[in-house]
Design a protein around this motif. Structure first.
Motif, PDB file in Angstrom:
ATOM      1  N   ASN A 153      50.729  -8.281 -19.748  1.00 24.10           N
ATOM      2  CA  ASN A 153      49.467  -8.621 -20.392  1.00 24.10           C
ATOM      3  C   ASN A 153      49.493 -10.096 -20.739  1.00 24.10           C
ATOM      4  OD1 ASN A 153      47.317  -8.986 -22.077  1.00 24.10           O
ATOM      5  ND2 ASN A 153      47.850  -7.357 -23.490  1.00 24.10           N
ATOM      6  N   TRP A 196      49.456   0.049 -15.725  1.00 21.27           N
ATOM      7  CA  TRP A 196      49.864  -1.333 -15.978  1.00 21.27           C
ATOM      8  C   TRP A 196      48.863  -2.412 -15.558  1.00 21.27           C
ATOM      9  CZ3 TRP A 196      50.144  -4.673 -11.832  1.00 21.27           C
ATOM     10  CH2 TRP A 196      50.248  -4.100 -10.554  1.00 21.27           C
ATOM     11  N   ASP A 235      48.167  -4.807 -19.340  1.00 19.59           N
ATOM     12  CA  ASP A 235      49.380  -4.010 -19.556  1.00 19.59           C
ATOM     13  C   ASP A 235      49.063  -2.540 -19.809  1.00 19.59           C
ATOM     14  OD1 ASP A 235      52.133  -4.006 -19.457  1.00 19.59           O
ATOM     15  OD2 ASP A 235      52.369  -4.282 -21.614  1.00 19.59           O
TER      16      ASP A 235
END
Length: 304
Positions: free
Chosen positions: A9, A221, A225
């Protein structure tokens, strides 16, 4: 399909004010394009039709061929993928791609080299992956290189992530990978955005690979994230491909075979003008670089 154990992220790394500036740059009406690279390799390589170079790999009912354009889509039943007819030792691999607009969180649209089917659980990969997003936030273009991945979540990824200086849902844009024995170069509309040189045998993929494309659900993901998942009330999610470029050395080619160049004559690698364009992209639109991530074990990525 591409694996990415180290998918981060970028909000963890980039201060919020930087993200706001990036967003304004990307979505503002005065968004500036990169300086000219001075050389346009995609114009030197003739396009091929899908049937000349590829076949369906999975999800045939989610794939439609219309003259020179291929459409693949993901819904709650399946995604779809395709694969080149031949395995390559090196080459130039590209396509013009148009991405799905709106809510695409969790969805990956990709163009990548891999030998996963030849070396399951221990394969190499060179990726261009578009990480889906939520409305008002830009797509992330993720480039990745890894060698002899374990396939069990312990892959040592070498991700560099970028925003784009245009909206990739509005039109087709050319994306390409040049893979040579000495270097890998990723290009967007002929502008180099990343160069990955061969610094050692241990950090460079050398085994033959096929070219793949796919659209699939990577909700765990892909978007911030895994914060945002694929939402099938927005299905189908569509990826469009055309202007396929596939030129290189197959496993049947003689040892004298050489891959096309992406640089003007006389340059073994990128020209100074191409380097300048690449540096411009990286300074303004790169949002993650694995080499600069303090959470990574740098003993595992010695090329950094």
């Amino acid at each position: 399909m591409p694996l990415s154990s180290q998918s981060f992220n970028f909000f963890h790394m980039v201060p919020i004010f930087t993200f706001v500036v990036l967003s304004l740059t990307i979505f503002g009406s005065n968004a500036q394009g990169p300086p000219s690279p001075g050389y346009y390799p995609s114009s030197k390589i003739s396009p091929i039709s899908f049937s000349q170079g590829f076949r369906n790999l999975w999800g045939p009912q989610h794939q439609r061929l219309d003259q020179s354009s291929l459409t693949i889509w993901l819904d709650s039943n399946s995604g779809s993928g395709f694969k080149s007819l031949h395995s390559y030792k090196s080459g130039y691999f590209g396509a013009a791609i148009k991405l799905h607009p709106g809510y695409t969180a969790g969805v990956i649209t990709s163009l990548y080299l891999s030998n996963n089917q030849d070396h399951p659980g221990n394969h190499d990969e060179i990726d261009i992956e578009f990480l889906g997003t939520t409305p008002g936030k830009p797509y992330v273009l993720q480039t990745n290189v890894y060698m002899r991945g374990s396939g069990d979540g312990n892959i040592i990824g070498r991700e560099m992530q970028f925003h784009l200086w245009f909206d990739p849902t509005q039109d087709f844009h050319n994306y390409a990978i040049l893979w040579k024995p000495s270097e890998i170069i990723f290009l967007v509309d002929d502008v180099p955005i990343r160069r990955y040189p061969r610094k050692s045998d241990a950090t460079y993929p050398t085994r033959p690979m096929y070219l793949y494309g796919s659209i699939w659900d990577a909700s765990s993901w892909a978007t911030e994230d895994g914060k945002y998942k694929a939402d099938y009330k927005y299905q189908p999610f569509v990826g469009r491909y055309t202007n396929f470029k596939l030129q290189g050395c197959t496993i049947q080619s003689p040892a004298s075979c050489q891959s096309p160049s992406v640089s003007p004559s006389g340059y073994g690698s990128l020209s100074p003008q191409q380097y300048m364009a690449m540096q411009w992209v990286q300074s303004k639109y790169m949002v993650y670089n694995y080499c600069h991530d303090p959470r990574r074990n740098h003993n595992l990525i010695p090329e950094c």
